[in-house]
Design a protein around this motif. Structure first.
Motif, PDB file in Angstrom:
ATOM      1  N   TRP A  86       0.839  -1.204   0.000  1.00 27.09           N
ATOM      2  CA  TRP A  86       0.000   0.000   0.000  1.00 27.09           C
ATOM      3  C   TRP A  86       0.867   1.245   0.000  1.00 27.09           C
ATOM      4  N   ILE A  87       1.887   1.288   0.843  1.00 29.92           N
ATOM      5  CA  ILE A  87       2.740   2.477   0.955  1.00 29.92           C
ATOM      6  C   ILE A  87       3.523   2.705  -0.338  1.00 29.92           C
ATOM      7  N   VAL A  88       4.160   1.665  -0.826  1.00 28.82           N
ATOM      8  CA  VAL A  88       5.010   1.790  -2.008  1.00 28.82           C
ATOM      9  C   VAL A  88       4.189   2.093  -3.265  1.00 28.82           C
ATOM     10  N   CYS A  89       3.024   1.484  -3.371  1.00 27.73           N
ATOM     11  CA  CYS A  89       2.221   1.603  -4.599  1.00 27.73           C
ATOM     12  C   CYS A  89       1.003   2.515  -4.441  1.00 27.73           C
ATOM     13  N   PHE A  90       0.996   3.360  -3.410  1.00 30.64           N
ATOM     14  CA  PHE A  90      -0.191   4.164  -3.116  1.00 30.64           C
ATOM     15  C   PHE A  90      -0.679   4.935  -4.337  1.00 30.64           C
ATOM     16  N   ARG A  91       0.205   5.581  -5.028  1.00 27.47           N
ATOM     17  CA  ARG A  91      -0.167   6.395  -6.198  1.00 27.47           C
ATOM     18  C   ARG A  91       0.165   5.706  -7.523  1.00 27.47           C
ATOM     19  N   ARG A  92       0.395   4.410  -7.467  1.00 31.59           N
ATOM     20  CA  ARG A  92       0.758   3.672  -8.676  1.00 31.59           C
ATOM     21  C   ARG A  92      -0.251   2.569  -8.959  1.00 31.59           C
ATOM     22  N   PRO A  93      -1.378   2.918  -9.524  1.00 33.32           N
ATOM     23  CA  PRO A  93      -2.334   1.855  -9.835  1.00 33.32           C
ATOM     24  C   PRO A  93      -1.748   0.916 -10.889  1.00 33.32           C
ATOM     25  N   GLY A  94      -2.192  -0.296 -10.847  1.00 32.07           N
ATOM     26  CA  GLY A  94      -1.719  -1.265 -11.824  1.00 32.07           C
ATOM     27  C   GLY A  94      -2.036  -2.671 -11.371  1.00 32.07           C
ATOM     28  N   ILE A  95      -1.732  -3.600 -12.223  1.00 36.70           N
ATOM     29  CA  ILE A  95      -2.075  -4.997 -11.981  1.00 36.70           C
ATOM     30  C   ILE A  95      -1.318  -5.553 -10.769  1.00 36.70           C
ATOM     31  N   PHE A  96      -0.044  -5.162 -10.588  1.00 33.81           N
ATOM     32  CA  PHE A  96       0.715  -5.670  -9.439  1.00 33.81           C
ATOM     33  C   PHE A  96       0.063  -5.244  -8.135  1.00 33.81           C
ATOM     34  N   ARG A  97      -0.202  -3.953  -8.001  1.00 30.45           N
ATOM     35  CA  ARG A  97      -0.818  -3.456  -6.772  1.00 30.45           C
ATOM     36  C   ARG A  97      -2.177  -4.118  -6.546  1.00 30.45           C
ATOM     37  N   THR A  98      -2.980  -4.132  -7.587  1.00 31.14           N
ATOM     38  CA  THR A  98      -4.333  -4.663  -7.457  1.00 31.14           C
ATOM     39  C   THR A  98      -4.333  -6.129  -7.047  1.00 31.14           C
ATOM     40  N   LEU A  99      -3.552  -6.931  -7.730  1.00 27.92           N
ATOM     41  CA  LEU A  99      -3.540  -8.364  -7.404  1.00 27.92           C
ATOM     42  C   LEU A  99      -2.862  -8.631  -6.061  1.00 27.92           C
ATOM     43  N   PRO A 130     -11.392 -16.340  -4.339  1.00 30.79           N
ATOM     44  CA  PRO A 130     -11.504 -16.335  -5.805  1.00 30.79           C
ATOM     45  C   PRO A 130     -12.373 -15.190  -6.335  1.00 30.79           C
ATOM     46  N   SER A 131     -13.425 -14.857  -5.615  1.00 31.15           N
ATOM     47  CA  SER A 131     -14.297 -13.784  -6.094  1.00 31.15           C
ATOM     48  C   SER A 131     -13.604 -12.428  -5.962  1.00 31.15           C
ATOM     49  N   HIS A 132     -12.908 -12.179  -4.869  1.00 29.23           N
ATOM     50  CA  HIS A 132     -12.217 -10.910  -4.664  1.00 29.23           C
ATOM     51  C   HIS A 132     -11.083 -10.737  -5.665  1.00 29.23           C
ATOM     52  N   ILE A 133     -10.326 -11.788  -5.872  1.00 29.96           N
ATOM     53  CA  ILE A 133      -9.213 -11.721  -6.834  1.00 29.96           C
ATOM     54  C   ILE A 133      -9.745 -11.496  -8.243  1.00 29.96           C
ATOM     55  N   ALA A 134     -10.815 -12.190  -8.624  1.00 30.63           N
ATOM     56  CA  ALA A 134     -11.401 -12.019  -9.957  1.00 30.63           C
ATOM     57  C   ALA A 134     -11.918 -10.599 -10.154  1.00 30.63           C
ATOM     58  N   ILE A 135     -12.621 -10.069  -9.173  1.00 29.02           N
ATOM     59  CA  ILE A 135     -13.140  -8.701  -9.286  1.00 29.02           C
ATOM     60  C   ILE A 135     -11.983  -7.707  -9.356  1.00 29.02           C
ATOM     61  N   SER A 136     -10.968  -7.909  -8.540  1.00 26.26           N
ATOM     62  CA  SER A 136      -9.803  -7.016  -8.561  1.00 26.26           C
ATOM     63  C   SER A 136      -9.103  -7.060  -9.915  1.00 26.26           C
ATOM     64  N   TYR A 137      -8.945  -8.246 -10.455  1.00 28.42           N
ATOM     65  CA  TYR A 137      -8.298  -8.392 -11.756  1.00 28.42           C
ATOM     66  C   TYR A 137      -9.099  -7.682 -12.838  1.00 28.42           C
ATOM     67  N   GLN A 138     -10.425  -7.870 -12.823  1.00 29.98           N
ATOM     68  CA  GLN A 138     -11.271  -7.209 -13.810  1.00 29.98           C
ATOM     69  C   GLN A 138     -11.171  -5.693 -13.690  1.00 29.98           C
ATOM     70  N   SER A 139     -11.040  -5.187 -12.484  1.00 33.92           N
ATOM     71  CA  SER A 139     -10.937  -3.741 -12.249  1.00 33.92           C
ATOM     72  C   SER A 139      -9.609  -3.190 -12.751  1.00 33.92           C
ATOM     73  N   ALA A 140      -8.567  -3.972 -12.670  1.00 33.61           N
ATOM     74  CA  ALA A 140      -7.231  -3.496 -13.048  1.00 33.61           C
ATOM     75  C   ALA A 140      -7.017  -3.484 -14.542  1.00 33.61           C
ATOM     76  N   ARG A 141      -7.798  -4.240 -15.268  1.00 42.65           N
ATOM     77  CA  ARG A 141      -7.604  -4.305 -16.733  1.00 42.65           C
ATOM     78  C   ARG A 141      -8.069  -3.057 -17.406  1.00 42.65           C
TER      79      ARG A 141
END
Length: 141
Positions: A86-99, A130-141
């Motif tokens: 959270w601290i390192v990626c606070f302003r860096r949205p992306g697939i790594f942070r999200t997943l 599985p549901s949280h990871i799937a929703i997060s992945y869909q949001s990051a794309r």
């Protein structure tokens, strides 16, 4: 009614960055509409995980002092990793942070359920992960 103070502490640690983020970046949690069933499962799993991390259900307990120590160490490391990302990626949205921010709490909940012999927490985490990871992945794309 008993309270798992360790579970409460871990929940607080992983909720604080989310609250800070929600207050500072109100649009940050917006995500495109996903499958309603998936969203419902994620909410059921999330609230189950929150509840059963704090309120031990039937079967809760550790098989040994070593199991309790392992639970404390691994959960602390997972919570710490969550906060660091959270601290390192606070302003860096992306697939790594999200997943990362969806996988780490999923592992924490599942590991906690298995180690504490909490059937309800384990089942909740198996719904949540599985549901949280799937929703997060869909949001990051």
């Amino acid at each position: 009614m008993r309270i798992n103070v360790f579970g409460l502490a871990y929940m607080a640690v992983i909720l604080v960055p989310n609250l800070v983020f929600a207050l500072r970046c109100r649009e940050g949690f917006a995500h495109p509409r996903t499958n309603r069933v998936l969203e419902l499962l994620e909410k059921i799993g999330r609230f189950g995980c929150f509840a059963f991390m704090i309120l031990p259900g039937p079967g809760f307990g550790f098989s040994s002092d070593e199991a309790l120590a392992l639970y404390l160490i691994v959960d602390a490391l997972l919570a710490l990793a969550y906060c660091v990302i959270w601290i390192v990626c606070f302003r860096r949205p992306g697939i790594f942070r999200t997943l990362s921010l969806s996988i780490l709490p999923s592992i924490l909940f599942l590991f906690s359920g298995v180690m504490s012999h909490s059937i309800l927490l384990t089942l909740s985490s198996l719904i949540f992960a599985p549901s949280h990871i799937a929703i997060s992945y869909q949001s990051a794309r």
